[in-house]
Design an enzyme around this catalytic site. Structure first.
Site, PDB file in Angstrom:
ATOM      1  N   ASP A 151      -7.274  -8.167  -5.150  1.00 56.94           N
ATOM      2  CA  ASP A 151      -7.263  -6.768  -4.710  1.00 56.94           C
ATOM      3  C   ASP A 151      -7.957  -5.897  -5.742  1.00 56.94           C
ATOM      4  O   ASP A 151      -7.605  -5.913  -6.926  1.00 56.94           O
ATOM      5  CB  ASP A 151      -5.815  -6.307  -4.514  1.00 56.94           C
ATOM      6  CG  ASP A 151      -5.715  -4.937  -3.872  1.00 56.94           C
ATOM      7  OD1 ASP A 151      -6.761  -4.367  -3.502  1.00 56.94           O
ATOM      8  OD2 ASP A 151      -4.585  -4.438  -3.726  1.00 56.94           O
ATOM      9  N   ASP A 154       0.862  -1.177   0.000  1.00 59.16           N
ATOM     10  CA  ASP A 154       0.000   0.000   0.000  1.00 59.16           C
ATOM     11  C   ASP A 154       0.913   1.246   0.000  1.00 59.16           C
ATOM     12  O   ASP A 154       1.885   1.301  -0.755  1.00 59.16           O
ATOM     13  CB  ASP A 154      -0.964  -0.060   1.185  1.00 59.16           C
ATOM     14  CG  ASP A 154      -2.048   1.004   1.155  1.00 59.16           C
ATOM     15  OD1 ASP A 154      -3.026   0.827   0.408  1.00 59.16           O
ATOM     16  OD2 ASP A 154      -1.917   2.000   1.879  1.00 59.16           O
ATOM     17  N   HIS A 180      -6.530  -7.009  -0.483  1.00 53.71           N
ATOM     18  CA  HIS A 180      -5.567  -5.916  -0.349  1.00 53.71           C
ATOM     19  C   HIS A 180      -4.583  -6.118   0.794  1.00 53.71           C
ATOM     20  O   HIS A 180      -3.374  -5.909   0.632  1.00 53.71           O
ATOM     21  CB  HIS A 180      -6.309  -4.589  -0.160  1.00 53.71           C
ATOM     22  CG  HIS A 180      -5.422  -3.397  -0.073  1.00 53.71           C
ATOM     23  ND1 HIS A 180      -4.634  -2.983  -1.124  1.00 53.71           N
ATOM     24  CD2 HIS A 180      -5.156  -2.542   0.949  1.00 53.71           C
ATOM     25  CE1 HIS A 180      -3.941  -1.912  -0.756  1.00 53.71           C
ATOM     26  NE2 HIS A 180      -4.234  -1.636   0.502  1.00 53.71           N
TER      27      HIS A 180
END
Length: 286
Positions: A238, A109, A267
Site C-alpha cells: 500500500d 481506510d 490498499h
C-alpha cells in the site's frame, strides 16, 4: 435521494436491511449467527468490498457491514455534510439500534477513524478490533496532504463528480483484472450520477479537514481501547498507508496486538487477500 441499483445476488448474496438514522436512511447487511463483527468500509467503496469476507465468516459469526450515507445503497441526503464526524455519529446510532455488545469492529481506510470514533464512545461493548490499512491519527505525510489538496481543488472535484474519478482511476485502477466486469460495475453503478457522488467528493478533503477528530482519536484509542485484543491485517504494498510508518503507531496504541502481513496486497486488502483476512480474524477471535 436513493440509488436505483439492485445488486446481483450471484456476487452479493445478502439481504438488504435499512435503518433510519438521524442523517438519513442507511443500508446494511446482517448475515449469520454468532459473535458479532461490524465491518466498516472506506472511500470510494461500500459494503460490497466485504462480500467475500462476510460470505466466509457468516457460518460462525454474525457479520454486519454498513454503507455510510452517500455510499453504496444508502441515501444521499441533501442536508448531510458527509464529514467524518457525521459518519461516526450515524454509525454509532446503528450500533445502538442493533444493540451490539461484545462485538469486534473492523475498519479499513476511512472505516478506521469512523469505526474507532464510534467504538471509543462504546468501549465497554467492544470485544476486539481489526484494523487494515488505515490511520487514527492526523495524517502528516506530504504525499497524503498533497493528495488532499489536489483532490479538493475545483478541477479535481469536478472530475470526481462528473467522471467518477475515485472509482475509475483509484479503485478500479488498482484492482484491474482481479475483478470481473460484474464486480467492477457494482462499484461503478452505486455512484451513477453527479448527485450520487457528493459524499465521495468530500472524503479526500477530510485528510486535512478532519485533523481535529483524528488528533482526538490519537488520544482516545490508546486510552479507551488500548487494552482490547487487536489485529492488524496490512497490505504491504500500500502506497497510501505505508506499513513502515503505520504499523509501529498501531503497536504503540495496543498492548495486545497481532499483526498479519499481506505481502502482495495493496490498499484494498479485502479484494486482494480475503482468504488471509478470514483466517486471521477466525484465529484471533475464535
Amino acid at each position: 435521494m436513493m440509488v436505483d441499483f439492485v445488486p446481483d445476488k450471484t456476487v452479493y448474496p445478502f439481504e438488504s436491511r435499512w435503518f433510519d438514522s438521524s442523517g438519513g436512511r442507511v443500508h446494511y447487511i446482517d448475515e449469520g449467527v454468532g459473535p458479532p463483527i461490524l465491518f466498516c468500509h472506506g472511500s470510494p467503496t461500500w459494503s460490497f468490498l466485504y462480500r467475500k469476507i462476510v460470505a466466509g465468516l457468516r457460518v460462525r459469526y454474525r457479520c454486519i457491514a454498513v454503507d455510510y450515507l452517500g455510499f453504496g445503497l444508502s441515501e444521499r441526503p441533501e442536508n448531510f455534510g458527509y464529514r467524518i464526524a457525521g459518519h461516526t455519529t450515524v454509525l454509532g446510532e446503528l450500533i445502538d439500534h442493533l444493540q451490539l455488545d461484545g462485538f469486534v469492529l473492523m475498519g479499513q481506510d476511512w472505516g478506521g477513524p469512523i469505526g474507532l470514533g464510534a467504538a471509543t464512545e462504546r468501549a465497554d461493548r467492544i470485544r476486539g478490533l481489526v484494523l487494515g490499512n488505515t490511520a487514527f491519527w492526523p495524517i502528516e505525510p506530504l504525499a497524503n496532504r498533497a493528495f488532499s489538496l489536489i483532490m479538493g481543488s475545483r478541477h479535481m472535484q469536478r472530475r470526481i463528480l462528473e467522471q467518477n474519478l475515485l472509482v475509475e482511476r483509484f479503485l478500479l485502477g488498482e484492482l484491474g483484472r482481479t475483478l470481473t466486469e460484474t464486480e467492477a460495475n457494482h462499484y461503478r453503478m452505486v455512484q451513477p450520477t453527479v448527485e450520487a457522488r457528493r459524499g465521495l467528493a468530500v472524503m479526500p478533503k477530510e485528510i486535512r479537514a478532519a485533523r481535529t477528530q483524528l488528533a482526538q482519536l490519537a488520544q482516545d484509542v490508546p486510552a479507551l481501547l488500548g487494552k482490547k485484543p487487536a489485529l492488524a491485517v496490512w497490505g504491504m504494498r500500500d502506497m497510501v498507508f505505508r506499513p513502515k510508518a503505520c504499523i509501529p503507531r498501531i503497536h504503540e496504541a495496543f498492548t495486545d496486538l497481532a499483526v498479519v502481513e499481506l505481502p502482495h496486497a495493496r490498499h484494498f486488502i479485502q479484494e486482494h487477500a480475503p482468504g488471509e483476512i478470514i483466517s486471521a480474524i477466525a484465529n484471533r477471535f475464535p
